[in-house]
Scaffold this active site. Structure first.
Site, PDB file in Angstrom:
ATOM      1  N   LYS A  43      43.831  37.001  32.179  1.00  0.00           N
ATOM      2  CA  LYS A  43      43.898  37.887  30.837  1.00  0.00           C
ATOM      3  C   LYS A  43      44.509  39.034  31.173  1.00  0.00           C
ATOM      4  O   LYS A  43      45.138  39.734  30.224  1.00  0.00           O
ATOM      5  CB  LYS A  43      42.458  38.052  29.893  1.00  0.00           C
ATOM      6  N   GLY A  44      44.743  39.233  32.326  1.00  0.00           N
ATOM      7  CA  GLY A  44      44.970  40.605  32.854  1.00  0.00           C
ATOM      8  C   GLY A  44      46.367  41.161  32.187  1.00  0.00           C
ATOM      9  O   GLY A  44      46.781  42.223  32.254  1.00  0.00           O
TER      10      GLY A  44
ATOM     11  N   GLU B 187      52.463  38.964  35.729  1.00  0.00           N
ATOM     12  CA  GLU B 187      51.183  39.176  36.128  1.00  0.00           C
ATOM     13  C   GLU B 187      50.785  40.576  36.078  1.00  0.00           C
ATOM     14  O   GLU B 187      51.578  41.479  36.084  1.00  0.00           O
ATOM     15  CB  GLU B 187      51.154  38.659  37.782  1.00  0.00           C
ATOM     16  N   ASP B 188      49.550  40.934  35.918  1.00  0.00           N
ATOM     17  CA  ASP B 188      49.190  42.466  36.189  1.00  0.00           C
ATOM     18  C   ASP B 188      49.208  42.913  37.456  1.00  0.00           C
ATOM     19  O   ASP B 188      49.729  44.273  37.910  1.00  0.00           O
ATOM     20  CB  ASP B 188      47.795  42.523  35.503  1.00  0.00           C
TER      21      ASP B 188
ATOM     22  N   ASP C 214      47.484  40.535  44.590  1.00  0.00           N
ATOM     23  CA  ASP C 214      46.665  41.211  45.853  1.00  0.00           C
ATOM     24  C   ASP C 214      47.222  40.460  46.691  1.00  0.00           C
ATOM     25  O   ASP C 214      47.903  40.545  47.761  1.00  0.00           O
ATOM     26  CB  ASP C 214      45.344  41.025  45.094  1.00  0.00           C
TER      27      ASP C 214
ATOM     28  N   PHE D 226      40.842  49.626  44.197  1.00  0.00           N
ATOM     29  CA  PHE D 226      40.662  48.592  43.081  1.00  0.00           C
ATOM     30  C   PHE D 226      40.885  49.384  41.717  1.00  0.00           C
ATOM     31  O   PHE D 226      40.440  50.450  41.460  1.00  0.00           O
ATOM     32  CB  PHE D 226      38.964  48.415  43.092  1.00  0.00           C
TER      33      PHE D 226
ATOM     34  N   ASP E 191      40.389  44.392  34.972  1.00  0.00           N
ATOM     35  CA  ASP E 191      39.054  44.703  34.556  1.00  0.00           C
ATOM     36  C   ASP E 191      38.365  44.781  36.013  1.00  0.00           C
ATOM     37  O   ASP E 191      38.883  44.495  37.212  1.00  0.00           O
ATOM     38  CB  ASP E 191      38.587  43.401  33.955  1.00  0.00           C
TER      39      ASP E 191
ATOM     40  N   ARG F  46      39.767  46.562  30.676  1.00  0.00           N
ATOM     41  CA  ARG F  46      41.094  46.031  30.237  1.00  0.00           C
ATOM     42  C   ARG F  46      41.609  47.010  29.129  1.00  0.00           C
ATOM     43  O   ARG F  46      42.933  46.827  29.077  1.00  0.00           O
ATOM     44  CB  ARG F  46      40.980  44.678  29.810  1.00  0.00           C
TER      45      ARG F  46
HETATM   46  P1  IMP Z   1      45.471  37.177  44.318  1.00  0.00           P
HETATM   47  O1  IMP Z   1      46.935  37.727  44.316  1.00  0.00           O
HETATM   48  O2  IMP Z   1      45.050  35.744  44.384  1.00  0.00           O
HETATM   49  O3  IMP Z   1      44.413  37.853  45.393  1.00  0.00           O
HETATM   50  O4  IMP Z   1      44.698  37.530  43.002  1.00  0.00           O
HETATM   51  C1  IMP Z   1      45.294  38.406  41.980  1.00  0.00           C
HETATM   52  C2  IMP Z   1      44.247  38.676  40.682  1.00  0.00           C
HETATM   53  O5  IMP Z   1      43.161  39.237  41.311  1.00  0.00           O
HETATM   54  C3  IMP Z   1      45.071  39.320  39.830  1.00  0.00           C
HETATM   55  O6  IMP Z   1      45.845  38.905  38.908  1.00  0.00           O
HETATM   56  C4  IMP Z   1      43.911  40.433  39.045  1.00  0.00           C
HETATM   57  O7  IMP Z   1      43.594  39.259  38.191  1.00  0.00           O
HETATM   58  C5  IMP Z   1      42.755  40.317  40.445  1.00  0.00           C
HETATM   59  N1  IMP Z   1      43.002  41.907  40.910  1.00  0.00           N
HETATM   60  C6  IMP Z   1      43.364  41.750  42.278  1.00  0.00           C
HETATM   61  N2  IMP Z   1      43.147  43.175  42.440  1.00  0.00           N
HETATM   62  C7  IMP Z   1      42.676  43.824  41.586  1.00  0.00           C
HETATM   63  C8  IMP Z   1      42.392  45.112  40.978  1.00  0.00           C
HETATM   64  O8  IMP Z   1      42.587  46.293  41.885  1.00  0.00           O
HETATM   65  N3  IMP Z   1      41.722  45.356  40.161  1.00  0.00           N
HETATM   66  C9  IMP Z   1      41.639  44.270  39.151  1.00  0.00           C
HETATM   67  N4  IMP Z   1      42.142  43.054  39.128  1.00  0.00           N
HETATM   68  C10 IMP Z   1      42.508  42.824  40.395  1.00  0.00           C
HETATM   69 MG    MG Z   2      45.373  38.250  36.925  1.00  0.00          MG
END
Ligand code: IMP
Ligand code: MG
Length: 175
Positions: A40-41, A95-96, A99, A148, A155, A161
């Protein structure tokens, strides 16, 4: 709000960045773009970004969840798939924050098999230092350190959010 230790990006800075990204995207593409938001981000960012894109835009969404216990593979379960066929079309994933990159690299593999003409990524934030899978990201709002962060779609346990800015979550909330 006391849960927020520090504001990183104000509403105004976010708005300016969306204008800048929208301009870049508009000059890079000819014709229609299928803009895919990852729920949802990405919703607040996507809503603001598409208003700054001059090309015709088709909106679609995907919702994915990582399998419990297999976080290293990055394999994701599709909770909601696209409504539209993407074969032969230009797809822009929104994407928001990226990570580890595991979610997106897996998702891109899935979407590539569907024969899109192009697949690019636009993310508001990226934490490059934490990347475990390399993903080519064409459009980035800001690079952030390993905090974070919450707000503007992001969220912690589904909270925050709706904040109009992006801030660092105070450690007292999760410790
Ligand atoms: P990854 O790149 O597969 O590790 O996952 C990315 C997702 O993890 C993002 O789309 C967010 O939904 C969540 N995420 C990663 N870091 C953060 C953060 O600092 N705050 C909130 N959500 C995060
Ligand atoms: Mg996300």
């Amino acid at each position: 709000m006391t849960d927020i230790k520090e504001i990183l990006f104000s509403e105004e800075e976010i708005r300016e960045k969306c204008i800048e990204l929208g301009k870049k995207i508009s000059s890079d593409y000819d014709g229609e773009i299928v803009v895919v938001g990852i729920l949802k981000g990405a919703v607040p960012f996507m809503a603001e970004l598409i208003k700054r894109i001059e090309n015709p835009v088709v909106m679609d969404f995907m919702d994915v969840s990582s399998y419990a216990g297999s976080t290293t593979s990055g394999e994701v379960r599709i909770l909601k798939d696209l409504e539209f066929r993407i074969e032969g079309r230009d797809v822009l994933i929104v994407e928001d924050i990226i990570d580890t990159g595991l979610t997106l690299s897996y998702l891109i593999e899935i979407l590539k098999k569907r024969g899109a003409k192009s697949i690019e990524i636009c993310t508001f934030l990226t934490k490059t230092a934490r990347r475990r899978k390399n993903v080519d990201v064409k459009y980035v709002g800001y690079e952030v350190e390993d905090y974070f962060v919450v707000g503007y779609g992001m969220d912690y346990n589904e909270k925050y959010r709706n904040l109009p800015y992006i801030g660092i979550l105070d450690e007292s909330v999760y410790k």
